[in-house]
Structures are given as C-alpha cells and as structure tokens.
Design an enzyme around this catalytic site. Structure first.
Site, PDB file in Angstrom:
ATOM      1  N   LYS A 101       6.882  33.071   6.659  1.00 11.11           N
ATOM      2  CA  LYS A 101       7.144  33.362   5.255  1.00 11.11           C
ATOM      3  C   LYS A 101       5.826  33.277   4.494  1.00 11.11           C
ATOM      4  CE  LYS A 101       9.145  31.692   0.997  1.00 11.11           C
ATOM      5  NZ  LYS A 101       9.737  30.556   0.281  1.00 11.11           N
ATOM      6  N   GLY A 162      12.277  26.256  -8.082  1.00 13.49           N
ATOM      7  CA  GLY A 162      12.715  24.933  -8.499  1.00 13.49           C
ATOM      8  C   GLY A 162      13.325  24.852  -9.879  1.00 13.49           C
ATOM      9  N   ALA A 188      14.111  31.610  -4.457  1.00 10.93           N
ATOM     10  CA  ALA A 188      13.699  30.825  -5.618  1.00 10.93           C
ATOM     11  C   ALA A 188      14.612  31.022  -6.812  1.00 10.93           C
ATOM     12  CB  ALA A 188      12.262  31.126  -6.046  1.00 10.93           C
ATOM     13  N   GLY A 189      14.970  29.916  -7.454  1.00  7.01           N
ATOM     14  CA  GLY A 189      15.693  29.947  -8.709  1.00  7.01           C
ATOM     15  C   GLY A 189      17.175  29.654  -8.632  1.00  7.01           C
ATOM     16  N   ASN A 210      15.946  25.729  -1.432  1.00  9.24           N
ATOM     17  CA  ASN A 210      15.609  24.372  -1.045  1.00  9.24           C
ATOM     18  C   ASN A 210      16.038  23.379  -2.125  1.00  9.24           C
ATOM     19  OD1 ASN A 210      12.523  22.624  -0.066  1.00  9.24           O
ATOM     20  ND2 ASN A 210      14.622  21.967  -0.014  1.00  9.24           N
ATOM     21  N   THR A 211      15.440  23.501  -3.320  1.00  7.52           N
ATOM     22  CA  THR A 211      15.670  22.517  -4.373  1.00  7.52           C
ATOM     23  C   THR A 211      17.133  22.431  -4.778  1.00  7.52           C
ATOM     24  OG1 THR A 211      13.449  22.999  -5.199  1.00  7.52           O
ATOM     25  CG2 THR A 211      14.880  21.734  -6.631  1.00  7.52           C
TER      26      THR A 211
END
Length: 261
Positions: A101, A162, A188-189, A210-211
């Site tokens: 990635k 995040g 993301a997001g 992830n977050t």
C-alpha cells in the site's frame, strides 16, 4: 454467494481490509482482526516491527503471513523516495512479497495525499515489480492516472485519515468507480458501520479502515459491526436499490378492492 474481491490476481472472501495501529496491545489487535473477518491486514513499516527490530515484539508472530495477507504501507512518508525505500525494505523483510500500500502524505496535520509525489512513487514501484494499492485524493483524473501507471487498486479517501467524518463527496467516488477497471476501495475517514455500508452501496469494491475500529469504545465489537456493514452494503449494491420517488408515494399494499370502495 460467490462474489470474491480480486486484487493482483488473488481472490479474497472479505471486502474489509483493516490496519493494525492504535490498539492497546497485540492481543486486542488479533481479537479485533478476527472479529472483522479481514484477510488483508495493513502494517505501517515505519511504526510496527515485522522483523526490522530484532529483540522487539514482532507483529508477524500475532498475525502470521500464512493466515493473513500482510499489506505493508508507507504511513509517515512525505516523499516518493522515502516511500519507495520503505517498501523495498518491506519486500526484503517479507521474502519478496509484492503487494503493498502506497501513501505519500502532504503534511502532518491533514495527512492529505501529496499527489505529485504519489504518482512519482507509483511509477517507480510498478516498474520495480510491486503490486501497488494506492491511497489517493478523491480526484477522478488522478485516480485514472494511477490506474494507467499500473496500480492494482486505487483507494480514494472518504475524508481525512482518522477523522471519522464519513464520506464527504460521494459524487467524486462514483466518478472514480464508474471509470475504473481496477478495484476501488475507500481508504480513510470511515467512522462507523453506516459509513462502510454507504461506501459499499455506492459500488466500492472494499473498505480499508483502522481508527474506526481501534478507537471505538469496544474495538472487537466494532470490528464485528464493520464486517456486517460491508457485507450488507455489498449485497444491497448487487441487489439494486429501488428508484427514489420524490413527491410521489407508492403504497406497498394493493390498492384494488379496498373496503368501502
């Protein structure tokens, strides 16, 4: 339902990809990933030990490559040269592993992608034999450029890394999806399960997060919710939603033979 996600010629059952950062320990990391059902697990080479630091706990002991597809990433890189160097190190550590990635960041506050450096790094890595999945802006033109360079998947952000703000520009995502011949994954997001479901309903091939899991009050429970959301969103996309009918109701029960009519 036989509906695999195919990336670089390999088929995966799960369309949810997850990261390994921000958990309290490796045990929670493994428990959350098991609950998510993810088969592809992304690892920040600059922040996580996968063998480059002998004597320290090694993530690969918790997430063995024979069970999971490890996706090394370039989180923390701000230039094409740093990103290329980082992924070449990852390839050595993972015995020639080619799937990676790429992310090249523009600044440490927004973590928005630096697209000129991303395009430069992608071209170098593809020529060097890597299978590149690439984090990018939700720009249909630059997403197509990355595909034409030879990236095996493009991964536009839904909102800032995040942030948990969800999908801020679904129209750009649809433009990218409609023009792509490689998998498109939101990266993301995502903040909660409904964000993941919406991404899949738009036609994304998968979601990377992830977050949203690691920072949840109960990460393992959230991981299970995300698994269900991705599956439900995909099925809804394949089923095809009913048309929207503004200012026009359509009763679901028969209108013939009503009592008193």
């Amino acid at each position: 339902m036989n509906d695999p996600l195919v990336i670089a010629g390999k088929s995966y059952t799960s369309r949810l990809l997850v990261g390994t950062g921000k958990y309290k320990d490796f045990a929670e990391t493994r428990a959350a990933i098991d609950a998510s059902g993810a088969e592809i697990v992304t690892v920040a080479i600059r922040r996580t030990n996968i063998g480059q630091n002998p004597g320290e706990p090694n993530l690969l002991e918790v997430l063995p490559p024979e069970k999971f597809t490890i996706l090394p990433n370039t989180a923390g890189c701000y230039t094409a040269d740093d990103a290329v160097r980082t992924l070449r190190l990852a390839r050595e550590l993972l015995d020639g592993h080619a799937l990676v990635k790429l992310e090249v960041l523009g600044d440490p506050k927004s973590l928005f992608p630096n697209m000129p450096e991303t395009l430069k790094a992608a071209e170098t890595l593809v020529k060097d034999g890597f299978d590149v999945m690439v984090y990018c802006a939700d720009d249909p033109i630059q997403a197509k450029m990355l595909e034409e360079i030879g990236c095996v998947a493009v991964m536009p952000l839904a909102s800032l890394i995040g942030s948990g703000m969800g999908i801020l520009n679904p129209w750009n995502l649809r433009l990218i999806i409609d023009n792509a011949r490689v998998p498109v994954l939101v990266d993301a997001g995502v903040g909660t399960a409904s964000d993941a479901a919406i991404a899949m309903e738009l036609g994304c091939d998968g979601v990377l997060m992830n977050t949203a899991i690691a920072a949840a009050g109960r990460p393992v429970l959230m991981a299970g919710a995300m698994k269900k959301a991705v599956e439900a969103g995909r099925e809804a996309y394949l089923a095809g939603r009913m048309p929207r009918k503004f200012y026009s109701a359509d009763p679901s029960s028969p209108t013939q033979g009503l009592i008193g009519s």
